[in-house]
Motif scaffolding. Sequence first.
Motif, short mmCIF file in Angstrom:
data_model
loop_
_atom_site.label_atom_id
_atom_site.label_comp_id
_atom_site.label_asym_id
_atom_site.label_seq_id
_atom_site.Cartn_x
_atom_site.Cartn_y
_atom_site.Cartn_z
N ALA A 128 14.72 0.41 -4.61
CA ALA A 128 14.20 -0.08 -2.96
C ALA A 128 14.97 -0.99 -2.34
O ALA A 128 15.15 -1.60 -1.45
CB ALA A 128 13.68 1.23 -2.75
N SER A 129 13.77 -1.64 -3.10
CA SER A 129 13.45 -3.42 -2.63
C SER A 129 13.55 -3.85 -3.59
O SER A 129 12.54 -4.51 -4.78
CB SER A 129 12.32 -3.29 -1.33
OG SER A 129 10.97 -2.95 -1.91
N GLU B 288 2.43 -1.25 -11.91
CA GLU B 288 3.31 -1.43 -12.52
C GLU B 288 3.48 -2.99 -13.22
O GLU B 288 3.60 -3.65 -12.08
CB GLU B 288 4.28 -0.15 -13.01
CG GLU B 288 3.52 1.35 -12.62
CD GLU B 288 5.38 1.95 -12.72
OE1 GLU B 288 5.93 1.74 -13.74
OE2 GLU B 288 5.05 2.83 -12.25
N VAL B 289 3.41 -2.74 -14.63
CA VAL B 289 4.30 -4.50 -14.49
C VAL B 289 5.39 -4.07 -16.13
O VAL B 289 5.40 -3.26 -16.72
CB VAL B 289 3.05 -5.23 -15.01
CG1 VAL B 289 2.98 -4.60 -16.61
CG2 VAL B 289 3.67 -6.45 -15.62
N ASP B 290 6.21 -4.94 -15.76
CA ASP B 290 7.63 -5.05 -17.03
C ASP B 290 7.55 -7.16 -16.59
O ASP B 290 7.56 -7.68 -15.84
CB ASP B 290 8.46 -4.28 -16.70
CG ASP B 290 9.15 -3.94 -18.43
OD1 ASP B 290 8.98 -4.35 -19.07
OD2 ASP B 290 10.13 -3.35 -18.05
N LYS C 259 0.59 -1.35 -0.30
CA LYS C 259 0.25 0.00 0.27
C LYS C 259 0.75 1.43 0.50
O LYS C 259 1.63 1.28 1.09
CB LYS C 259 -1.32 -0.16 1.15
CG LYS C 259 -2.11 0.29 1.27
CD LYS C 259 -2.91 0.23 2.71
CE LYS C 259 -4.31 1.94 2.22
NZ LYS C 259 -4.67 2.33 3.49
N ASP C 260 0.66 2.19 -0.73
CA ASP C 260 1.12 3.81 -1.29
C ASP C 260 2.80 2.88 -1.50
O ASP C 260 3.44 4.15 -1.18
CB ASP C 260 1.25 3.89 0.49
CG ASP C 260 0.39 4.58 0.25
OD1 ASP C 260 -0.78 5.25 -0.23
OD2 ASP C 260 -0.14 4.55 2.03
N LYS C 261 2.91 2.14 -2.00
CA LYS C 261 4.03 2.00 -2.25
C LYS C 261 4.74 1.03 -3.71
O LYS C 261 5.69 1.83 -4.47
CB LYS C 261 4.96 0.59 -1.66
CG LYS C 261 5.68 0.39 -0.31
CD LYS C 261 6.75 -0.18 0.36
CE LYS C 261 7.26 0.35 1.76
NZ LYS C 261 6.15 -0.75 2.54
N ASN D 37 9.97 0.09 -5.95
CA ASN D 37 9.86 -1.29 -4.80
C ASN D 37 9.52 -2.81 -5.83
O ASN D 37 8.23 -2.66 -6.54
CB ASN D 37 8.75 -1.16 -4.12
CG ASN D 37 9.47 -0.31 -3.20
OD1 ASN D 37 10.07 -0.23 -1.89
ND2 ASN D 37 8.54 0.82 -2.54
N VAL D 38 10.42 -3.51 -6.22
CA VAL D 38 10.68 -5.07 -6.88
C VAL D 38 9.97 -5.57 -6.66
O VAL D 38 10.16 -6.55 -5.73
CB VAL D 38 11.33 -4.73 -7.82
CG1 VAL D 38 11.51 -5.98 -8.62
CG2 VAL D 38 11.94 -3.64 -8.85
N ILE D 39 8.42 -6.38 -7.27
CA ILE D 39 7.95 -7.84 -7.04
C ILE D 39 8.28 -8.63 -7.90
O ILE D 39 8.21 -8.63 -8.96
CB ILE D 39 6.79 -7.97 -6.68
CG1 ILE D 39 6.51 -6.80 -6.17
CG2 ILE D 39 5.81 -8.87 -6.53
CD1 ILE D 39 4.92 -6.31 -5.55
N LEU D 40 8.97 -9.09 -8.08
CA LEU D 40 9.60 -10.46 -9.21
C LEU D 40 8.38 -11.73 -8.92
O LEU D 40 8.72 -12.47 -7.95
CB LEU D 40 11.15 -10.35 -8.30
CG LEU D 40 12.05 -11.46 -9.89
CD1 LEU D 40 11.96 -11.47 -11.16
CD2 LEU D 40 13.21 -11.94 -9.20
#
Length: 187
Positions: free
Chosen positions: A130-131, A70-72, A41-43, A103-106
């Motif tokens: 950042a993360s 977002e997505v890539d 949230k908010d990130k 803030n990356v979610i792999l």
Amino acid sequence: MSLYKPETVECNGELFEIYLRQEQIDERVAELGEELSEKYKDKDPIFIGVLNGAYIFLSDLMRNVEIPCEVDFLKLSSYGDEKVSSGEVTDLKDIDADIEGRNVILVEDIVDTGLSMKYLINKLEKKNPASIATVTLLHKTEATHHDVQLDYVGFKIPTLFVLGYGLDYAQEGRNLAQIYILDGDNA
Ligand code: IMP
Ligand code: MG
């Protein structure tokens, strides 16, 4: 939506049977989406999907995330056309987005030996996000011998070859809406 989900399926001359049904997958993906919505949230996170295998999981996961994001994509090749890992990772496509400070979610479909995920974390860390958090739909816990950080895991599974829901056998079977294993492997 009428999806492709037979009870058994032949792929490259081998017979596969159901292992995880659509309802089980949907339920778990919704839980993961909820956890991520809360945590990020908010990130303003950016999801990075690993092609080809993660495309279906990622699209379902993101539609369960209720915050701006977002997505890539990037693309690796490690399996060739076999049912066992080649033990090598090749870069086929990098991300286009600038992830410095983000803030990356792999997102992976499956972690087997852990080689690909470890390679990816290393590669993305060099871009100074950042993360980085990792998500994988499936984790073959006993097969993983690379030291790898897994933050969100859909299902822990034994060392079985799986097919469907984005996962392929020599490029086929990705369009199956459920997850299958070789007939008899679960006996
Ligand atoms: P690892 O590098 O050994 O962890 O292998 C990870 C990659 O191999 C995944 O991203 C998948 O593309 C592929 N893979 C691993 N296990 C399976 C499987 O059971 N079925 C299909 N692809 C798999
Ligand atoms: Mg993959």
